[in-house]
Design a protein around this motif. Structure first.
Motif, PDB file in Angstrom:
ATOM      1  N   MET A   1       0.824  -1.200   0.000  1.00 33.87           N
ATOM      2  CA  MET A   1       0.000   0.000   0.000  1.00 33.87           C
ATOM      3  C   MET A   1       0.864   1.259   0.000  1.00 33.87           C
ATOM      4  O   MET A   1       0.644   2.154  -0.775  1.00 33.87           O
ATOM      5  N   ALA A   2       1.872   1.308   0.889  1.00 32.68           N
ATOM      6  CA  ALA A   2       2.718   2.496   0.968  1.00 32.68           C
ATOM      7  C   ALA A   2       3.550   2.670  -0.293  1.00 32.68           C
ATOM      8  O   ALA A   2       3.784   3.784  -0.740  1.00 32.68           O
ATOM      9  N   LYS A   3       3.986   1.546  -0.876  1.00 35.51           N
ATOM     10  CA  LYS A   3       4.772   1.631  -2.101  1.00 35.51           C
ATOM     11  C   LYS A   3       3.929   2.192  -3.240  1.00 35.51           C
ATOM     12  O   LYS A   3       4.380   3.022  -4.011  1.00 35.51           O
ATOM     13  N   SER A   4       2.694   1.767  -3.328  1.00 34.82           N
ATOM     14  CA  SER A   4       1.806   2.261  -4.368  1.00 34.82           C
ATOM     15  C   SER A   4       1.535   3.755  -4.184  1.00 34.82           C
ATOM     16  O   SER A   4       1.532   4.510  -5.139  1.00 34.82           O
ATOM     17  N   LEU A   5       1.315   4.166  -2.947  1.00 34.29           N
ATOM     18  CA  LEU A   5       1.079   5.575  -2.660  1.00 34.29           C
ATOM     19  C   LEU A   5       2.311   6.411  -2.992  1.00 34.29           C
ATOM     20  O   LEU A   5       2.197   7.505  -3.547  1.00 34.29           O
ATOM     21  N   LEU A   6       3.489   5.883  -2.683  1.00 35.30           N
ATOM     22  CA  LEU A   6       4.729   6.590  -2.986  1.00 35.30           C
ATOM     23  C   LEU A   6       4.924   6.741  -4.490  1.00 35.30           C
ATOM     24  O   LEU A   6       5.260   7.816  -4.973  1.00 35.30           O
ATOM     25  N   PHE A   7       4.684   5.659  -5.224  1.00 36.82           N
ATOM     26  CA  PHE A   7       4.895   5.698  -6.663  1.00 36.82           C
ATOM     27  C   PHE A   7       3.843   6.522  -7.398  1.00 36.82           C
ATOM     28  O   PHE A   7       4.034   6.863  -8.555  1.00 36.82           O
ATOM     29  N   ARG A   8       2.749   6.805  -6.768  1.00 39.67           N
ATOM     30  CA  ARG A   8       1.746   7.674  -7.383  1.00 39.67           C
ATOM     31  C   ARG A   8       1.808   9.108  -6.842  1.00 39.67           C
ATOM     32  O   ARG A   8       1.486  10.047  -7.543  1.00 39.67           O
ATOM     33  N   GLY A   9       2.242   9.254  -5.595  1.00 43.02           N
ATOM     34  CA  GLY A   9       2.272  10.581  -4.980  1.00 43.02           C
ATOM     35  C   GLY A   9       3.427  11.438  -5.450  1.00 43.02           C
ATOM     36  O   GLY A   9       3.260  12.631  -5.721  1.00 43.02           O
ATOM     37  N   VAL A  10       4.600  10.853  -5.562  1.00 45.40           N
ATOM     38  CA  VAL A  10       5.779  11.623  -5.968  1.00 45.40           C
ATOM     39  C   VAL A  10       5.633  12.156  -7.401  1.00 45.40           C
ATOM     40  O   VAL A  10       5.878  13.339  -7.642  1.00 45.40           O
ATOM     41  N   PRO A  11       5.218  11.333  -8.372  1.00 48.09           N
ATOM     42  CA  PRO A  11       5.023  11.904  -9.709  1.00 48.09           C
ATOM     43  C   PRO A  11       3.905  12.944  -9.766  1.00 48.09           C
ATOM     44  O   PRO A  11       3.979  13.886 -10.559  1.00 48.09           O
ATOM     45  N   LEU A  12       2.914  12.822  -8.904  1.00 44.63           N
ATOM     46  CA  LEU A  12       1.856  13.827  -8.876  1.00 44.63           C
ATOM     47  C   LEU A  12       2.404  15.169  -8.401  1.00 44.63           C
ATOM     48  O   LEU A  12       2.062  16.216  -8.963  1.00 44.63           O
ATOM     49  N   VAL A  13       3.272  15.143  -7.404  1.00 39.81           N
ATOM     50  CA  VAL A  13       3.932  16.376  -6.946  1.00 39.81           C
ATOM     51  C   VAL A  13       4.782  16.953  -8.079  1.00 39.81           C
ATOM     52  O   VAL A  13       4.794  18.166  -8.312  1.00 39.81           O
ATOM     53  N   GLY A  14       5.499  16.081  -8.794  1.00 31.41           N
ATOM     54  CA  GLY A  14       6.288  16.541  -9.945  1.00 31.41           C
ATOM     55  C   GLY A  14       5.419  17.153 -11.027  1.00 31.41           C
ATOM     56  O   GLY A  14       5.792  18.154 -11.643  1.00 31.41           O
ATOM     57  N   CYS A  15       4.260  16.565 -11.256  1.00 35.42           N
ATOM     58  CA  CYS A  15       3.343  17.098 -12.266  1.00 35.42           C
ATOM     59  C   CYS A  15       2.872  18.506 -11.900  1.00 35.42           C
ATOM     60  O   CYS A  15       2.868  19.397 -12.740  1.00 35.42           O
ATOM     61  N   VAL A  16       2.527  18.693 -10.637  1.00 37.95           N
ATOM     62  CA  VAL A  16       2.102  20.024 -10.177  1.00 37.95           C
ATOM     63  C   VAL A  16       3.261  21.012 -10.285  1.00 37.95           C
ATOM     64  O   VAL A  16       3.085  22.152 -10.761  1.00 37.95           O
ATOM     65  N   PHE A  17       4.457  20.590  -9.884  1.00 32.32           N
ATOM     66  CA  PHE A  17       5.630  21.457  -9.944  1.00 32.32           C
ATOM     67  C   PHE A  17       5.951  21.870 -11.382  1.00 32.32           C
ATOM     68  O   PHE A  17       6.154  23.046 -11.673  1.00 32.32           O
ATOM     69  N   PHE A  18       5.984  20.913 -12.304  1.00 30.61           N
ATOM     70  CA  PHE A  18       6.309  21.236 -13.689  1.00 30.61           C
ATOM     71  C   PHE A  18       5.203  22.048 -14.359  1.00 30.61           C
ATOM     72  O   PHE A  18       5.486  22.862 -15.240  1.00 30.61           O
TER      73      PHE A  18
END
Length: 70
Positions: A1-18
């Protein structure tokens, strides 16, 4: 569960940043270079968030940017 959240949360932050970086580059004289680079990076982060990223794409973008820097 945490791995899935990490792999989806970090790119989402990158998407907002870019996306933010793309928005603030419109004042720059060479904006089309930066808008396209940040826009493509944001799109890749969105694809990673959705789980539809084909992994050679980020490497290709990195090599293109590296070639442009040289």
């Amino acid at each position: 569960m945490a791995k899935s959240l990490l792999f989806r949360g970090v790119p989402l932050v990158g998407c907002v940043f870019f996306s933010y970086c793309t928005a603030v580059q419109f004042n720059d004289p060479d904006r089309w270079i930066w808008v396209s680079i940040y826009g493509i990076a944001g799109t890749l982060c969105l694809l990673a968030t959705l789980g539809k990223l084909w992994w050679p794409l980020p490497w290709t973008l990195g090599l293109v940017c590296l070639g442009g820097a040289v």
